[in-house]
Motif scaffolding. Sequence first.
Motif, PDB file in Angstrom:
ATOM      1  N   ASN A 118       0.872  -1.172   0.000  1.00  0.00           N
ATOM      2  CA  ASN A 118       0.000   0.000   0.000  1.00  0.00           C
ATOM      3  C   ASN A 118       0.904   1.215   0.000  1.00  0.00           C
ATOM      4  OD1 ASN A 118      -1.561   2.242   0.822  1.00  0.00           O
ATOM      5  ND2 ASN A 118      -3.123   0.851   1.644  1.00  0.00           N
ATOM      6  N   VAL A 137      -2.922   8.917   8.858  1.00  0.00           N
ATOM      7  CA  VAL A 137      -4.337   8.588   8.758  1.00  0.00           C
ATOM      8  C   VAL A 137      -4.934   8.696  10.160  1.00  0.00           C
ATOM      9  CG1 VAL A 137      -4.122   7.098   6.754  1.00  0.00           C
ATOM     10  CG2 VAL A 137      -3.929   6.113   9.030  1.00  0.00           C
ATOM     11  N   PHE A 159      -8.175   0.236   1.063  1.00  0.00           N
ATOM     12  CA  PHE A 159      -8.156   0.741  -0.315  1.00  0.00           C
ATOM     13  C   PHE A 159      -8.535   2.216  -0.307  1.00  0.00           C
ATOM     14  CE2 PHE A 159      -8.655  -3.813  -0.700  1.00  0.00           C
ATOM     15  CZ  PHE A 159      -7.586  -4.100  -1.534  1.00  0.00           C
TER      16      PHE A 159
HETATM   17  C1  HEC Z   1     -14.093   3.959   3.989  1.00  0.00           C
HETATM   18  C2  HEC Z   1     -13.575   5.258   3.557  1.00  0.00           C
HETATM   19  C3  HEC Z   1     -12.101   5.548   3.746  1.00  0.00           C
HETATM   20  C4  HEC Z   1     -11.032   4.797   3.341  1.00  0.00           C
HETATM   21  C5  HEC Z   1     -11.015   3.457   2.624  1.00  0.00           C
HETATM   22  C6  HEC Z   1      -9.859   5.556   3.716  1.00  0.00           C
HETATM   23  N1  HEC Z   1     -10.231   6.739   4.321  1.00  0.00           N
HETATM   24 FE1  HEC Z   1      -9.005   8.223   4.920  1.00  0.00          FE
HETATM   25  N2  HEC Z   1     -10.578   9.232   5.695  1.00  0.00           N
HETATM   26  C7  HEC Z   1     -11.892   8.867   5.572  1.00  0.00           C
HETATM   27  C8  HEC Z   1     -12.723   9.814   6.300  1.00  0.00           C
HETATM   28  C9  HEC Z   1     -14.244   9.744   6.394  1.00  0.00           C
HETATM   29  C10 HEC Z   1     -11.860  10.782   6.848  1.00  0.00           C
HETATM   30  C11 HEC Z   1     -12.241  11.999   7.688  1.00  0.00           C
HETATM   31  C12 HEC Z   1     -12.736  11.621   9.057  1.00  0.00           C
HETATM   32  C13 HEC Z   1     -11.793  10.707   9.731  1.00  0.00           C
HETATM   33  O1  HEC Z   1     -10.685  11.129  10.003  1.00  0.00           O
HETATM   34  O2  HEC Z   1     -12.180   9.558   9.936  1.00  0.00           O
HETATM   35  C14 HEC Z   1     -10.523  10.384   6.453  1.00  0.00           C
HETATM   36  C15 HEC Z   1      -9.367  11.072   6.802  1.00  0.00           C
HETATM   37  C16 HEC Z   1      -8.117  10.827   6.269  1.00  0.00           C
HETATM   38  C17 HEC Z   1      -6.941  11.660   6.450  1.00  0.00           C
HETATM   39  C18 HEC Z   1      -6.877  12.948   7.256  1.00  0.00           C
HETATM   40  C19 HEC Z   1      -6.621  12.572   8.676  1.00  0.00           C
HETATM   41  C20 HEC Z   1      -6.736  13.726   9.591  1.00  0.00           C
HETATM   42  O3  HEC Z   1      -6.371  13.547  10.757  1.00  0.00           O
HETATM   43  O4  HEC Z   1      -7.211  14.777   9.185  1.00  0.00           O
HETATM   44  C21 HEC Z   1      -5.927  11.073   5.773  1.00  0.00           C
HETATM   45  C22 HEC Z   1      -4.495  11.566   5.651  1.00  0.00           C
HETATM   46  C23 HEC Z   1      -6.429   9.862   5.182  1.00  0.00           C
HETATM   47  N3  HEC Z   1      -7.771   9.748   5.490  1.00  0.00           N
HETATM   48  C24 HEC Z   1      -5.693   8.992   4.408  1.00  0.00           C
HETATM   49  C25 HEC Z   1      -6.136   7.734   4.036  1.00  0.00           C
HETATM   50  C26 HEC Z   1      -5.298   6.706   3.463  1.00  0.00           C
HETATM   51  C27 HEC Z   1      -3.802   6.860   3.192  1.00  0.00           C
HETATM   52  C28 HEC Z   1      -6.090   5.622   3.240  1.00  0.00           C
HETATM   53  C29 HEC Z   1      -5.683   4.246   2.717  1.00  0.00           C
HETATM   54  C30 HEC Z   1      -4.732   3.536   3.544  1.00  0.00           C
HETATM   55  C31 HEC Z   1      -7.448   5.964   3.627  1.00  0.00           C
HETATM   56  N4  HEC Z   1      -7.433   7.256   4.111  1.00  0.00           N
HETATM   57  C32 HEC Z   1      -8.564   5.147   3.479  1.00  0.00           C
HETATM   58  C33 HEC Z   1     -12.371   7.781   4.878  1.00  0.00           C
HETATM   59  C34 HEC Z   1     -11.592   6.761   4.363  1.00  0.00           C
END
Ligand code: HEC
Length: 202
Positions: A118, A137, A159
Amino acid sequence: MRNKPLLIAAGMTVAVMAIIFFAGWLFGRMVARHDRAGEAQVAAAPAQPAESAGSVMGRTGSRQLDALRRGVPVDQEAVPVPMARVENVDRKRERAYPMQPPTIPHAIDGYQIDKNSNRCMLCHARANAEKFQAPPVSVTHYMDRDDQFLASISSRRYFCNQCHVVQTDAPELVGNTFQDIDKVLAAAESGQAGATSARESK
Ligand code: HEC
Ligand code: HEC
Protein backbone atom coordinates in the motif's frame (compact mmCIF):
# COMPACT_ATOMS: atom_id res chain seq x y z
CA MET A 1 -60.58 -22.12 -74.71
CA ARG A 2 -58.44 -25.05 -73.73
CA ASN A 3 -56.43 -23.27 -71.06
CA LYS A 4 -59.22 -21.61 -69.16
CA PRO A 5 -58.01 -22.68 -65.68
CA LEU A 6 -54.49 -21.51 -66.56
CA LEU A 7 -55.80 -18.12 -67.64
CA ILE A 8 -57.82 -17.75 -64.44
CA ALA A 9 -54.75 -18.65 -62.35
CA ALA A 10 -52.60 -16.12 -64.22
CA GLY A 11 -55.23 -13.40 -63.77
CA MET A 12 -55.55 -14.05 -60.06
CA THR A 13 -51.76 -13.98 -59.59
CA VAL A 14 -51.57 -10.59 -61.31
CA ALA A 15 -54.42 -9.27 -59.14
CA VAL A 16 -52.79 -10.46 -55.90
CA MET A 17 -49.45 -8.96 -56.93
CA ALA A 18 -51.13 -5.64 -57.66
CA ILE A 19 -52.76 -5.63 -54.22
CA ILE A 20 -49.44 -6.43 -52.50
CA PHE A 21 -47.70 -3.68 -54.49
CA PHE A 22 -50.35 -1.13 -53.50
CA ALA A 23 -50.16 -2.15 -49.82
CA GLY A 24 -46.36 -1.83 -49.89
CA TRP A 25 -46.58 1.62 -51.48
CA LEU A 26 -49.05 2.80 -48.81
CA PHE A 27 -46.83 1.45 -46.01
CA GLY A 28 -43.72 3.09 -47.50
CA ARG A 29 -45.47 6.45 -47.60
CA MET A 30 -46.47 6.13 -43.95
CA VAL A 31 -42.90 5.31 -42.85
CA ALA A 32 -41.48 8.21 -44.88
CA ARG A 33 -43.88 10.65 -43.25
CA HIS A 34 -42.89 9.35 -39.81
CA ASP A 35 -39.17 9.76 -40.66
CA ARG A 36 -39.66 13.34 -41.79
CA ALA A 37 -41.35 14.17 -38.49
CA GLY A 38 -38.35 12.68 -36.63
CA GLU A 39 -35.88 14.66 -38.75
CA ALA A 40 -37.71 17.87 -38.02
CA GLN A 41 -37.37 17.13 -34.30
CA VAL A 42 -33.63 16.45 -34.59
CA ALA A 43 -33.11 19.64 -36.58
CA ALA A 44 -34.83 21.58 -33.83
CA ALA A 45 -32.36 20.20 -31.23
CA PRO A 46 -29.16 22.26 -30.69
CA ALA A 47 -26.06 20.90 -32.45
CA GLN A 48 -23.68 22.01 -29.72
CA PRO A 49 -23.76 20.76 -26.11
CA ALA A 50 -26.56 22.56 -24.37
CA GLU A 51 -24.76 24.41 -21.60
CA SER A 52 -27.25 24.82 -18.82
CA ALA A 53 -26.20 26.94 -15.87
CA GLY A 54 -23.31 25.34 -13.97
CA SER A 55 -23.47 22.12 -15.96
CA VAL A 56 -21.29 20.57 -18.66
CA MET A 57 -23.86 17.84 -19.23
CA GLY A 58 -26.42 18.64 -21.84
CA ARG A 59 -30.05 18.03 -21.22
CA THR A 60 -32.15 16.27 -23.81
CA GLY A 61 -35.56 17.56 -24.77
CA SER A 62 -37.15 15.78 -21.85
CA ARG A 63 -34.73 17.62 -19.50
CA GLN A 64 -32.95 14.39 -18.71
CA LEU A 65 -29.22 14.51 -18.00
CA ASP A 66 -27.22 13.19 -20.95
CA ALA A 67 -23.66 12.68 -19.71
CA LEU A 68 -22.51 10.67 -22.73
CA ARG A 69 -23.60 12.81 -25.69
CA ARG A 70 -24.39 16.02 -23.79
CA GLY A 71 -27.47 16.67 -25.87
CA VAL A 72 -25.73 16.39 -29.27
CA PRO A 73 -27.84 14.35 -31.74
CA VAL A 74 -26.41 10.91 -32.61
CA ASP A 75 -25.75 11.83 -36.24
CA GLN A 76 -23.45 14.70 -35.26
CA GLU A 77 -19.94 14.78 -33.82
CA ALA A 78 -19.78 16.19 -30.30
CA VAL A 79 -16.92 18.49 -29.25
CA PRO A 80 -15.29 16.58 -26.37
CA VAL A 81 -14.90 18.29 -23.01
CA PRO A 82 -11.19 18.74 -22.20
CA MET A 83 -9.79 16.17 -19.78
CA ALA A 84 -9.48 17.37 -16.21
CA ARG A 85 -6.01 18.08 -14.81
CA VAL A 86 -5.04 16.67 -11.42
CA GLU A 87 -3.91 19.38 -9.03
CA ASN A 88 -0.52 18.63 -7.51
CA VAL A 89 0.09 21.81 -5.54
CA ASP A 90 -0.31 20.59 -1.92
CA ARG A 91 -3.26 22.90 -1.29
CA LYS A 92 -5.93 21.24 0.80
CA ARG A 93 -9.55 21.90 -0.02
CA GLU A 94 -12.15 22.67 2.57
CA ARG A 95 -14.13 19.68 3.84
CA ALA A 96 -17.84 20.19 3.25
CA TYR A 97 -18.76 18.34 6.48
CA PRO A 98 -16.76 16.82 9.35
CA MET A 99 -16.83 13.20 8.17
CA GLN A 100 -16.00 13.95 4.56
CA PRO A 101 -12.93 12.01 3.43
CA PRO A 102 -10.52 14.85 2.59
CA THR A 103 -9.61 15.13 -1.09
CA ILE A 104 -6.00 14.30 -1.92
CA PRO A 105 -3.92 17.48 -2.46
CA HIS A 106 -1.26 15.65 -4.50
CA ALA A 107 -1.10 13.41 -7.58
CA ILE A 108 -1.26 9.66 -6.99
CA ASP A 109 -0.13 8.37 -10.39
CA GLY A 110 1.49 4.97 -10.06
CA TYR A 111 0.81 4.63 -6.33
CA GLN A 112 0.14 0.91 -6.04
CA ILE A 113 -2.45 -0.44 -3.62
CA ASP A 114 -2.88 -4.19 -3.68
CA LYS A 115 -2.64 -7.24 -1.44
CA ASN A 116 1.12 -6.96 -1.05
CA SER A 117 1.73 -3.26 -0.78
CA ASN A 118 0.00 0.00 0.00
CA ARG A 119 2.00 2.93 -1.32
CA CYS A 120 -0.13 5.48 0.53
CA MET A 121 0.79 4.00 3.88
CA LEU A 122 4.47 4.54 3.07
CA CYS A 123 3.86 8.19 3.99
CA HIS A 124 0.52 8.18 5.82
CA ALA A 125 1.13 5.40 8.37
CA ARG A 126 1.48 6.65 11.94
CA ALA A 127 5.13 5.61 12.09
CA ASN A 128 6.17 7.08 8.71
CA ALA A 129 4.22 10.33 8.73
CA GLU A 130 6.92 12.29 10.53
CA LYS A 131 9.60 11.35 8.05
CA PHE A 132 7.50 12.40 5.04
CA GLN A 133 5.75 15.32 6.77
CA ALA A 134 2.41 13.80 5.75
CA PRO A 135 -0.69 13.85 7.97
CA PRO A 136 -1.06 10.37 9.48
CA VAL A 137 -4.34 8.59 8.76
CA SER A 138 -6.77 9.34 11.58
CA VAL A 139 -7.68 6.87 14.28
CA THR A 140 -10.82 5.77 12.41
CA HIS A 141 -8.52 4.11 9.89
CA TYR A 142 -7.35 1.69 12.57
CA MET A 143 -10.79 0.73 13.84
CA ASP A 144 -12.55 -2.51 13.03
CA ARG A 145 -16.31 -2.74 12.68
CA ASP A 146 -16.72 -3.26 16.44
CA ASP A 147 -14.83 0.01 17.05
CA GLN A 148 -11.81 -1.87 18.41
CA PHE A 149 -8.44 -0.28 17.59
CA LEU A 150 -6.06 -2.40 15.54
CA ALA A 151 -2.27 -2.10 15.41
CA SER A 152 -2.19 -1.74 11.63
CA ILE A 153 -4.52 -0.18 9.07
CA SER A 154 -8.03 -1.64 9.17
CA SER A 155 -9.06 -3.74 6.22
CA ARG A 156 -12.09 -1.46 5.98
CA ARG A 157 -9.78 1.45 5.17
CA TYR A 158 -7.12 -0.37 3.18
CA PHE A 159 -8.16 0.74 -0.32
CA CYS A 160 -7.69 4.48 0.13
CA ASN A 161 -9.09 5.63 -3.20
CA GLN A 162 -12.36 3.95 -2.39
CA CYS A 163 -13.05 7.13 -0.38
CA HIS A 164 -10.31 9.66 -1.16
CA VAL A 165 -10.09 11.22 -4.61
CA VAL A 166 -7.56 13.53 -6.20
CA GLN A 167 -8.42 17.18 -6.72
CA THR A 168 -8.99 18.18 -10.35
CA ASP A 169 -9.95 21.35 -12.18
CA ALA A 170 -13.02 19.59 -13.63
CA PRO A 171 -16.15 21.76 -13.60
CA GLU A 172 -19.13 20.52 -11.64
CA LEU A 173 -21.17 18.06 -13.68
CA VAL A 174 -24.42 19.38 -12.31
CA GLY A 175 -25.08 22.61 -10.47
CA ASN A 176 -25.90 22.30 -6.79
CA THR A 177 -27.00 24.55 -3.99
CA PHE A 178 -25.19 22.78 -1.15
CA GLN A 179 -24.60 24.92 1.93
CA ASP A 180 -22.41 23.69 4.76
CA ILE A 181 -23.76 23.51 8.29
CA ASP A 182 -22.08 26.77 9.39
CA LYS A 183 -23.96 28.71 6.75
CA VAL A 184 -27.22 26.96 7.59
CA LEU A 185 -26.76 27.74 11.30
CA ALA A 186 -25.80 31.37 10.59
CA ALA A 187 -28.86 31.80 8.37
CA ALA A 188 -31.13 30.24 11.01
CA GLU A 189 -29.63 32.49 13.70
CA SER A 190 -29.95 35.71 11.70
CA GLY A 191 -33.51 34.69 10.81
CA GLN A 192 -34.25 34.22 14.50
CA ALA A 193 -32.54 37.50 15.43
CA GLY A 194 -34.68 39.27 12.84
CA ALA A 195 -37.82 37.68 14.31
CA THR A 196 -36.87 38.71 17.87
CA SER A 197 -36.05 42.29 16.95
CA ALA A 198 -39.33 42.53 15.05
CA ARG A 199 -41.15 41.32 18.16
CA GLU A 200 -39.22 43.76 20.42
CA SER A 201 -39.91 46.76 18.20
CA LYS A 202 -43.64 46.17 18.53
C1 HEC B 1 -14.09 3.96 3.99
C2 HEC B 1 -13.58 5.26 3.56
C3 HEC B 1 -12.10 5.55 3.75
C4 HEC B 1 -11.03 4.80 3.34
C5 HEC B 1 -11.02 3.46 2.62
C6 HEC B 1 -9.86 5.56 3.72
N1 HEC B 1 -10.23 6.74 4.32
FE1 HEC B 1 -9.01 8.22 4.92
N2 HEC B 1 -10.58 9.23 5.69
C7 HEC B 1 -11.89 8.87 5.57
C8 HEC B 1 -12.72 9.81 6.30
C9 HEC B 1 -14.24 9.74 6.39
C10 HEC B 1 -11.86 10.78 6.85
C11 HEC B 1 -12.24 12.00 7.69
C12 HEC B 1 -12.74 11.62 9.06
C13 HEC B 1 -11.79 10.71 9.73
O1 HEC B 1 -10.68 11.13 10.00
O2 HEC B 1 -12.18 9.56 9.94
C14 HEC B 1 -10.52 10.38 6.45
C15 HEC B 1 -9.37 11.07 6.80
C16 HEC B 1 -8.12 10.83 6.27
C17 HEC B 1 -6.94 11.66 6.45
C18 HEC B 1 -6.88 12.95 7.26
C19 HEC B 1 -6.62 12.57 8.68
C20 HEC B 1 -6.74 13.73 9.59
O3 HEC B 1 -6.37 13.55 10.76
O4 HEC B 1 -7.21 14.78 9.19
C21 HEC B 1 -5.93 11.07 5.77
C22 HEC B 1 -4.49 11.57 5.65
C23 HEC B 1 -6.43 9.86 5.18
N3 HEC B 1 -7.77 9.75 5.49
C24 HEC B 1 -5.69 8.99 4.41
C25 HEC B 1 -6.14 7.73 4.04
C26 HEC B 1 -5.30 6.71 3.46
C27 HEC B 1 -3.80 6.86 3.19
C28 HEC B 1 -6.09 5.62 3.24
C29 HEC B 1 -5.68 4.25 2.72
C30 HEC B 1 -4.73 3.54 3.54
C31 HEC B 1 -7.45 5.96 3.63
N4 HEC B 1 -7.43 7.26 4.11
C32 HEC B 1 -8.56 5.15 3.48
C33 HEC B 1 -12.37 7.78 4.88
C34 HEC B 1 -11.59 6.76 4.36
C1 HEC C 1 5.42 10.41 -0.84
C2 HEC C 1 4.57 10.47 0.33
C3 HEC C 1 3.06 10.34 0.10
C4 HEC C 1 2.40 9.32 -0.51
C5 HEC C 1 2.99 8.05 -1.14
C6 HEC C 1 1.00 9.63 -0.42
N1 HEC C 1 0.83 10.82 0.22
FE1 HEC C 1 -0.94 11.70 0.70
N2 HEC C 1 0.04 13.30 1.48
C7 HEC C 1 1.40 13.43 1.58
C8 HEC C 1 1.72 14.72 2.17
C9 HEC C 1 3.12 15.22 2.44
C10 HEC C 1 0.48 15.35 2.41
C11 HEC C 1 0.25 16.74 3.02
C12 HEC C 1 -0.16 17.74 1.97
C13 HEC C 1 0.91 17.89 0.97
O1 HEC C 1 2.01 18.37 1.34
O2 HEC C 1 0.68 17.54 -0.19
C14 HEC C 1 -0.54 14.44 1.98
C15 HEC C 1 -1.89 14.71 2.05
C16 HEC C 1 -2.87 13.78 1.80
C17 HEC C 1 -4.29 13.96 2.09
C18 HEC C 1 -4.94 15.21 2.67
C19 HEC C 1 -5.18 15.04 4.15
C20 HEC C 1 -5.94 16.19 4.73
O3 HEC C 1 -5.97 16.29 5.98
O4 HEC C 1 -6.50 17.00 3.99
C21 HEC C 1 -4.92 12.83 1.71
C22 HEC C 1 -6.40 12.53 1.80
C23 HEC C 1 -3.93 11.93 1.17
N3 HEC C 1 -2.71 12.53 1.24
C24 HEC C 1 -4.19 10.68 0.66
C25 HEC C 1 -3.25 9.88 0.05
C26 HEC C 1 -3.58 8.65 -0.65
C27 HEC C 1 -4.97 8.07 -0.80
C28 HEC C 1 -2.41 8.13 -1.11
C29 HEC C 1 -2.20 6.89 -1.94
C30 HEC C 1 -2.94 6.81 -3.19
C31 HEC C 1 -1.34 9.03 -0.69
N4 HEC C 1 -1.91 10.08 -0.02
C32 HEC C 1 0.01 8.82 -0.93
C33 HEC C 1 2.34 12.48 1.21
C34 HEC C 1 2.07 11.30 0.56
